[in-house]
Motif scaffolding. Structure first.
Motif, PDB file in Angstrom:
ATOM      1  N   TYR A 110       0.867  -1.176   0.000  1.00 46.99           N
ATOM      2  CA  TYR A 110       0.000   0.000   0.000  1.00 46.99           C
ATOM      3  C   TYR A 110       0.902   1.224   0.000  1.00 46.99           C
ATOM      4  CZ  TYR A 110      -3.814  -3.100   1.352  1.00 46.99           C
ATOM      5  OH  TYR A 110      -4.749  -4.092   1.385  1.00 46.99           O
ATOM      6  N   TRP A 127      -9.959 -13.011   8.385  1.00 44.21           N
ATOM      7  CA  TRP A 127      -9.834 -12.180   7.189  1.00 44.21           C
ATOM      8  C   TRP A 127     -11.182 -11.584   6.794  1.00 44.21           C
ATOM      9  CZ3 TRP A 127      -6.108  -9.852   4.730  1.00 44.21           C
ATOM     10  CH2 TRP A 127      -6.375  -9.307   3.480  1.00 44.21           C
ATOM     11  N   LYS A 129     -15.727   7.211   7.211  1.00 37.53           N
ATOM     12  CA  LYS A 129     -14.935   8.350   6.735  1.00 37.53           C
ATOM     13  C   LYS A 129     -15.712   9.213   5.753  1.00 37.53           C
ATOM     14  CE  LYS A 129     -10.405   6.230   7.128  1.00 37.53           C
ATOM     15  NZ  LYS A 129      -9.255   5.697   6.390  1.00 37.53           N
ATOM     16  N   TYR A 180     -12.134  -8.939   9.300  1.00 42.38           N
ATOM     17  CA  TYR A 180     -11.246  -7.789   9.107  1.00 42.38           C
ATOM     18  C   TYR A 180     -11.699  -6.961   7.912  1.00 42.38           C
ATOM     19  CZ  TYR A 180      -6.960  -5.288   7.794  1.00 42.38           C
ATOM     20  OH  TYR A 180      -6.044  -4.342   7.427  1.00 42.38           O
ATOM     21  N   GLN A 181     -12.054  -7.616   6.810  1.00 42.25           N
ATOM     22  CA  GLN A 181     -12.490  -6.905   5.613  1.00 42.25           C
ATOM     23  C   GLN A 181     -13.800  -6.151   5.861  1.00 42.25           C
ATOM     24  OE1 GLN A 181     -10.573  -6.478   2.884  1.00 42.25           O
ATOM     25  NE2 GLN A 181      -9.096  -7.544   4.144  1.00 42.25           N
ATOM     26  N   GLU A 211     -15.111   1.158   8.328  1.00 41.83           N
ATOM     27  CA  GLU A 211     -14.281   2.330   8.605  1.00 41.83           C
ATOM     28  C   GLU A 211     -14.270   3.275   7.399  1.00 41.83           C
ATOM     29  OE1 GLU A 211     -12.835   3.431  11.434  1.00 41.83           O
ATOM     30  OE2 GLU A 211     -13.920   1.781  12.358  1.00 41.83           O
ATOM     31  N   GLU A 212     -14.191   2.725   6.201  1.00 48.90           N
ATOM     32  CA  GLU A 212     -14.211   3.532   4.986  1.00 48.90           C
ATOM     33  C   GLU A 212     -15.546   4.267   4.860  1.00 48.90           C
ATOM     34  OE1 GLU A 212     -13.237   1.062   1.644  1.00 48.90           O
ATOM     35  OE2 GLU A 212     -11.287   0.526   2.503  1.00 48.90           O
ATOM     36  N   GLU A 218       1.063  -5.740   3.431  1.00 49.36           N
ATOM     37  CA  GLU A 218       0.364  -6.861   4.053  1.00 49.36           C
ATOM     38  C   GLU A 218       1.020  -8.123   3.512  1.00 49.36           C
ATOM     39  OE1 GLU A 218      -4.220  -6.028   5.123  1.00 49.36           O
ATOM     40  OE2 GLU A 218      -3.783  -6.242   2.989  1.00 49.36           O
ATOM     41  N   THR A 247      -0.209   4.413   1.964  1.00 51.95           N
ATOM     42  CA  THR A 247      -0.157   4.390   3.431  1.00 51.95           C
ATOM     43  C   THR A 247       1.136   3.778   3.971  1.00 51.95           C
ATOM     44  OG1 THR A 247      -1.440   2.351   3.349  1.00 51.95           O
ATOM     45  CG2 THR A 247      -2.651   4.375   3.811  1.00 51.95           C
ATOM     46  N   ASN A 262     -14.848  -4.996   8.776  1.00 56.00           N
ATOM     47  CA  ASN A 262     -14.512  -3.850   9.622  1.00 56.00           C
ATOM     48  C   ASN A 262     -13.797  -2.750   8.836  1.00 56.00           C
ATOM     49  OD1 ASN A 262     -15.672  -4.958  11.917  1.00 56.00           O
ATOM     50  ND2 ASN A 262     -13.787  -5.983  12.520  1.00 56.00           N
ATOM     51  N   LYS A 263     -12.943  -3.137   7.918  1.00 51.61           N
ATOM     52  CA  LYS A 263     -12.227  -2.173   7.083  1.00 51.61           C
ATOM     53  C   LYS A 263     -13.212  -1.385   6.222  1.00 51.61           C
ATOM     54  CE  LYS A 263      -8.145  -2.595   4.173  1.00 51.61           C
ATOM     55  NZ  LYS A 263      -7.218  -3.549   3.589  1.00 51.61           N
ATOM     56  N   LYS A 264     -14.190  -2.067   5.648  1.00 51.63           N
ATOM     57  CA  LYS A 264     -15.207  -1.397   4.833  1.00 51.63           C
ATOM     58  C   LYS A 264     -16.059  -0.455   5.680  1.00 51.63           C
ATOM     59  CE  LYS A 264     -15.710  -4.753   1.102  1.00 51.63           C
ATOM     60  NZ  LYS A 264     -14.721  -4.214   0.259  1.00 51.63           N
TER      61      LYS A 264
END
Length: 124
Positions: free
Chosen positions: A63, A108, A122, A111-112, A118-119, A70, A66, A114-116
């Motif tokens: 990435y 996984w 935002k 995690y994905q 967070e996006e 990974e 950032t 939760n990542k979405k």
């Protein structure tokens, strides 16, 4: 020399014999191939796949925006998931280990999600 493959079948074909890399590499076992194949099904295509000389397969994604990588390493003992930050980033690396493929896949997927989330937060 890095051996990058786009398919598990390519690794199965090229890396299933001793010394496949010219540096005395161990063959990639059927068990590791099976685990990697299961994990590949849940990863986005953007992850590069590398067979390693110690009977493991590594998935990587950098990435640049950032400053971290990974890395998912599948071997005959466990599966490790790492987030490694570049040297100039002042954050601690994260390394998690899973005993089974099922444990990693469950993590996984959570995690994905939760990542979405967070996006989405935002954007509001």
């Amino acid at each position: 020399m890095a051996y990058r493959h786009n398919t598990i079948e390519g690794i199965r074909k090229d890396c299933s014999h001793k010394d496949w890399d010219g540096y005395n590499a161990e063959p990639i076992s059927k068990e590791v191939l099976k685990q990697a194949e299961e994990i590949r099904l849940v990863l986005p295509e953007k992850y590069e796949m590398f067979p390693c000389g110690d009977n493991s397969i590594q998935f990587e994604k950098e990435y640049e925006e950032t400053d971290y990588w990974e890395i998912i390493e599948v071997n005959s003992n466990d599966i490790s998931y790492s987030i490694l930050y570049k040297d100039d980033v002042k954050k601690d690396d994260i390394i998690l280990t899973f005993d089974t493929t099922a444990e990693f896949i469950k993590y996984w997927k959570e995690y994905q999600v939760n990542k979405k989330l967070e996006e989405i937060k935002k954007d509001f």
